[in-house]
Every structure is written in C-alpha cells, then in structure tokens.
Design a protein around this motif. Structure first.
Motif, PDB file in Angstrom:
ATOM      1  N   LEU A   1       0.819  -1.211   0.000  1.00  0.00           N
ATOM      2  CA  LEU A   1       0.000   0.000   0.000  1.00  0.00           C
ATOM      3  C   LEU A   1       0.857   1.267   0.000  1.00  0.00           C
ATOM      4  O   LEU A   1       0.333   2.382  -0.023  1.00  0.00           O
ATOM      5  N   GLY A   2       2.171   1.083   0.080  1.00  0.00           N
ATOM      6  CA  GLY A   2       3.072   2.226   0.077  1.00  0.00           C
ATOM      7  C   GLY A   2       3.381   2.776   1.454  1.00  0.00           C
ATOM      8  O   GLY A   2       3.967   3.850   1.583  1.00  0.00           O
ATOM      9  N   PHE A   3       3.001   2.048   2.492  1.00  0.00           N
ATOM     10  CA  PHE A   3       3.262   2.478   3.859  1.00  0.00           C
ATOM     11  C   PHE A   3       4.475   1.733   4.410  1.00  0.00           C
ATOM     12  O   PHE A   3       4.863   0.683   3.908  1.00  0.00           O
ATOM     13  N   ASP A   4       5.058   2.273   5.448  1.00  0.00           N
ATOM     14  CA  ASP A   4       6.257   1.698   6.062  1.00  0.00           C
ATOM     15  C   ASP A   4       5.877   1.036   7.388  1.00  0.00           C
ATOM     16  O   ASP A   4       5.727   1.724   8.399  1.00  0.00           O
ATOM     17  N   PRO A   5       5.722  -0.292   7.404  1.00  0.00           N
ATOM     18  CA  PRO A   5       5.294  -0.962   8.641  1.00  0.00           C
ATOM     19  C   PRO A   5       6.417  -1.061   9.673  1.00  0.00           C
ATOM     20  O   PRO A   5       7.595  -1.135   9.339  1.00  0.00           O
ATOM     21  N   VAL A   6       6.015  -1.048  10.930  1.00  0.00           N
ATOM     22  CA  VAL A   6       6.909  -1.314  12.055  1.00  0.00           C
ATOM     23  C   VAL A   6       6.310  -2.524  12.752  1.00  0.00           C
ATOM     24  O   VAL A   6       5.130  -2.516  13.117  1.00  0.00           O
TER      25      VAL A   6
END
Length: 130
Positions: free
Chosen positions: A18-23
């Motif tokens: 989705l283009g997000f940066d997961p942590v």
C-alpha cells in the motif's frame, strides 16, 4: 503486534504493498515499547499474544492520552463475539469502561478487504465501526 512470524511477514508485505512503512512487534510488550519512540498512523493488533495479550494492550492504548486516538485494527483468529464479551468482562473491574473496538477483521478475511481497512485508517477516511 502479531506473535506469529508468518502472519507478521504477511502483514508487512500487505502494508508495504500500500506504500506504507510498517513497524513490526512480536508481542504486546514490544509493541508498547515501540510506541515510546514512534507514533504510528494505525495499529494492527492480534488478540492472542505472549507476554501481554491484545485485550490488555488495547486497554492500555485506549486509556493513554497519547495513544487513544490511533486507529486500532484487531486482526485475529479469535471469535469476534467471544472477544467483545471479554472486553465487557474487563470493564467490570474498571472505573471507566473501555469501548468496544471499532474495527475487527478475521484472519481469514480477504486481503483486499484488509487493505481497504488499513488505507481508511491510515489516511483517516472516517472509518465507521462495523
């Protein structure tokens, strides 16, 4: 926050797509510790985790002034009705009731549905409780 490594990898891949940066966090303790350093746009939270389960983490999140506005997506294999009953039981001993979670997605849900939920939470598109 998810304890199963395969599921963490799945969620990481889904969120990245989705283009997000997961942590990622493997349990509630690690997840809450991570929140002392970053404030995510949304939290995906499992219920059954070692050290500190999802219901207790949820209770801490919704009662903490800094965290209570972060959208929480419960993503679990636990039956929704059973979990909501557990939340009601937690409220018996509390001075102030914690609300029922607004978002609960079963682990066997379609990945496109989960992606839509994540996008709405992260982008703040007014997701309504189910």
């Amino acid at each position: 926050m998810e304890d199963e490594i395969q599921m963490r990898f799945y969620l990481m891949s889904l969120v990245k797509s989705l283009g997000f940066d997961p942590v990622l966090a493997k349990d509630g303790v690690q997840g809450l510790d991570t929140l002392t350093r970053i404030k995510p746009s949304a939290i995906i939270l499992d219920i059954m985790m070692p050290k500190k389960g999802g219901a207790i983490v949820y209770q801490e999140l919704v009662t903490h002034p800094e965290f209570k506005t972060i959208p929480i997506i419960f993503f679990s294999g636990v039956d929704r009705k059973a979990f909501f009953h557990h939340i009601k039981m937690l409220n018996i001993n509390l001075e102030h009731d914690i609300p029922e979670p607004a978002i609960f997605v079963a682990k066997d849900a379609d990945s496109e549905y989960l992606k839509e939920i994540i996008k709405k939470c992260v982008l703040g598109n007014g997701l309504e409780p189910e």
